[in-house]
Design a protein around this motif. Structure first.
Motif, PDB file in Angstrom:
ATOM      1  N   ASP A 217       0.897  -1.265  -0.003  1.00  0.00           N
ATOM      2  CA  ASP A 217      -0.079  -0.095   0.124  1.00  0.00           C
ATOM      3  C   ASP A 217       0.725   1.329  -0.078  1.00  0.00           C
ATOM      4  N   LEU A 218       0.653   2.070  -0.812  1.00  0.00           N
ATOM      5  CA  LEU A 218       1.369   3.517  -1.131  1.00  0.00           C
ATOM      6  C   LEU A 218       0.349   4.575  -0.440  1.00  0.00           C
ATOM      7  N   ILE A 219       0.560   5.793  -0.221  1.00  0.00           N
ATOM      8  CA  ILE A 219      -0.298   6.836  -0.317  1.00  0.00           C
ATOM      9  C   ILE A 219       0.336   8.206  -0.678  1.00  0.00           C
ATOM     10  N   TYR A 220      -0.325   8.723  -1.501  1.00  0.00           N
ATOM     11  CA  TYR A 220       0.283  10.115  -2.176  1.00  0.00           C
ATOM     12  C   TYR A 220      -0.773  11.349  -1.510  1.00  0.00           C
ATOM     13  N   GLY A 221      -0.091  12.230  -1.400  1.00  0.00           N
ATOM     14  CA  GLY A 221      -0.688  13.309  -0.792  1.00  0.00           C
ATOM     15  C   GLY A 221      -0.130  13.707   0.577  1.00  0.00           C
ATOM     16  N   LEU A 222       0.649  12.908   1.303  1.00  0.00           N
ATOM     17  CA  LEU A 222       1.314  12.948   2.507  1.00  0.00           C
ATOM     18  C   LEU A 222       2.142  14.384   2.663  1.00  0.00           C
ATOM     19  N   PRO A 223       2.361  14.814   3.948  1.00  0.00           N
ATOM     20  CA  PRO A 223       3.088  15.950   4.127  1.00  0.00           C
ATOM     21  C   PRO A 223       4.521  15.680   3.610  1.00  0.00           C
ATOM     22  N   HIS A 224       5.147  16.907   3.101  1.00  0.00           N
ATOM     23  CA  HIS A 224       6.622  16.751   2.470  1.00  0.00           C
ATOM     24  C   HIS A 224       6.792  16.032   1.121  1.00  0.00           C
ATOM     25  N   GLN A 225       5.765  15.434   0.665  1.00  0.00           N
ATOM     26  CA  GLN A 225       5.770  14.655  -0.509  1.00  0.00           C
ATOM     27  C   GLN A 225       5.907  15.665  -1.823  1.00  0.00           C
ATOM     28  N   THR A 226       6.935  15.263  -2.835  1.00  0.00           N
ATOM     29  CA  THR A 226       6.837  16.070  -3.909  1.00  0.00           C
ATOM     30  C   THR A 226       6.948  15.020  -5.106  1.00  0.00           C
TER      31      THR A 226
END
Length: 465
Positions: A217-226
């Motif tokens: 499982d991956l999550i996009y939109g988390l803090p500090h992600q670019t």
């Protein structure tokens, strides 16, 4: 209709901006907001009795709500605690719930699918896990040939060297590993530090033990992600070569989920960067050979999920995409949702309410729904579109004894806008979702949803992309 080529998609930014509204994920139709308290424990009990006539195989789900540590992004129904003694009373209620169900269900029906979710199921001690499986086996017809789909959700931070061997011994043959992101700054911001070596080591051990399908499982939109940092995570994940991948969108709702208040809104990627992260991720995974199953799921072409999609057998339920459309899903534990015959039944959300009702000798049903014939017809359409991106309307008409074009005349008229925008093709033999439409499949399904109240969509559902 001929199957579409599943590893094609088209990213059309203008269409995504136009159609990226709030809408259901269609793990059920009708969706959970339609459940009501008029469907109670006695209604669910009768549904279980009625289901015996079909002799359909069973799918069992057990919700284990405990976690050792809270992940700040989490919106799941869970209890973060270091007190393992809290599991004991909860498990006793699970066994009582099993007794109540086994008293009315024909337990000779084989269990083709079994899943432990949470929370973190491996929060249970090894003895408790062994006992839970023994108690299940004592009441239900579990398979002994390793041909069922018996899966469990794993937090690699919470396992011991002998945990995976125990799970394999108990009969599990599929696993889903939480990962979310491999970037240390992101991990620290969401309170889930999990080095690549930890996850990779668990994957390798699982392969050596003979687990046949491994999901990350991956999550996009988390803090500090670019876009650049998440692209690096995706490269490392491809290198780890899981059989399946889920890439979920983080929805920041601190007013609903208390742990999310620890995440600073200013640290989150912009909406533009989120879309770029998703676009890059889908392109890279497809390029690496993964099949875009739909929504947020990917699988290797050799995985049973991709095979089921190619063969027209893919289904969708409360656990997401599944290959077991023929099963009655009996879910146990706090907040769990069952799908038995033409009914849905949801247990009490909180463990206190769940345990109290079970201890009184009642099923823990809080609310549910009996589907109408219209619901069943619409569910069949939505399931086919969201799983296969195509619908043979002539075959549908023969199956249900209803003329599709007449029954859904207003829906077909509404789809003309989507057709003009290049999201779907309406042909005499049926509907075909285009590569541009696959990313917006929820919008297409919404056309067939008879319950949508537009003003309330933003409160009830997440955005499509």
């Amino acid at each position: 209709m001929k199957n579409v080529d599943f590893d094609q998609f088209e990213w059309n930014a203008a269409l995504i901006e136009r159609y990226n509204l709030a809408g259901p994920r269609y793990t059920s139709y009708p969706t959970a907001p339609q459940f009501h308290a008029g469907f109670d424990a006695e209604a669910y009990r009768q549904a279980l009795i009625d289901s015996n006539a079909s002799q359909a195989p069973l799918s069992l789900y057990f919700h284990i709500p405990f976690c050792a540590k809270v992940c700040f992004y989490c919106g799941c129904n869970k209890i973060a605690t270091g007190d393992t003694s809290r599991c004991g009373p909860y498990l006793e209620r699970l066994y009582q719930e099993m007794d109540q169900i086994a008293a009315v269900v024909d337990t000779s029906r084989p269990v083709h699918q079994l899943h432990w979710g949470g929370g973190t199921p491996t929060f249970l001690s090894h003895q408790q896990m062994r006992e839970l499986m023994q108690q299940t086996r004592a009441r239900f017809q579990l398979r002994d040939d390793d041909q069922g789909d018996y899966s469990i959700e794993i937090d690699p931070r919470e396992i011991q060297p002998d945990t995976l061997p125990l799970l394999r011994e108990l009969g599990f043959n599929r696993m889903s590993f939480g990962l979310q992101d491999l970037n240390l700054q992101v991990q620290q911001a969401v309170n889930r530090v999990q080095p690549r070596e930890m996850t990779e080591g668990a994957l390798q051990q699982a392969r050596e033990l003979g687990f046949r399908s491994l999901n990350l499982d991956l999550i996009y939109g988390l803090p500090h992600q670019t876009p650049e940092s998440f692209a690096q995570t995706v490269e490392e994940v491809i290198d780890m070569s899981p059989d399946r991948l889920s890439v979920f969108n983080y929805a920041h709702l601190p007013e609903r989920f208390k742990p999310q208040r620890r995440i600073r809104a200013e640290d989150l990627p912009s909406p533009e960067h989120k879309l770029l992260i998703l676009e890059q991720t889908i392109r890279r995974l497809v390029e690496a050979g993964y099949v875009y199953i739909g929504m947020d799921h990917f699988a290797k072409p050799t995985d049973s999920l991709a095979i089921a999609q190619r063969e027209g057998r893919l289904h969708r339920n409360f656990q997401g995409y599944t290959t077991h459309s023929d099963c009655d899903l009996i879910a146990m534990g706090a907040s769990s949702i069952s799908q038995v015959g033409p009914t849905y039944a949801q247990n009490h959300h909180d463990t206190e309410g769940y345990e109290a009702q079970i201890s009184q000798g009642q099923l823990a049903t809080l609310r549910g729904l009996v589907l109408t014939q219209d619901d069943i017809l619409r569910r069949a359409v939505i399931n086919q579109l969201i799983c296969h991106f195509a619908l043979d309307t002539q075959a549908w008409s023969r199956t249900w004894g209803v003329a599709f074009n007449d029954y859904f005349a207003s829906e077909l008229a509404a789809l003309k806008t989507h057709e003009q925008d290049g999201l779907i093709e309406i042909r005499p033999e049926g509907l075909r979702v285009t590569p541009a439409g696959r990313l917006l499949i929820r919008s297409l399904c919404m056309v067939f949803d008879a319950y949508l109240d537009q003003p309330s969509l933003g409160r009830a559902f997440s955005r499509i992309i």
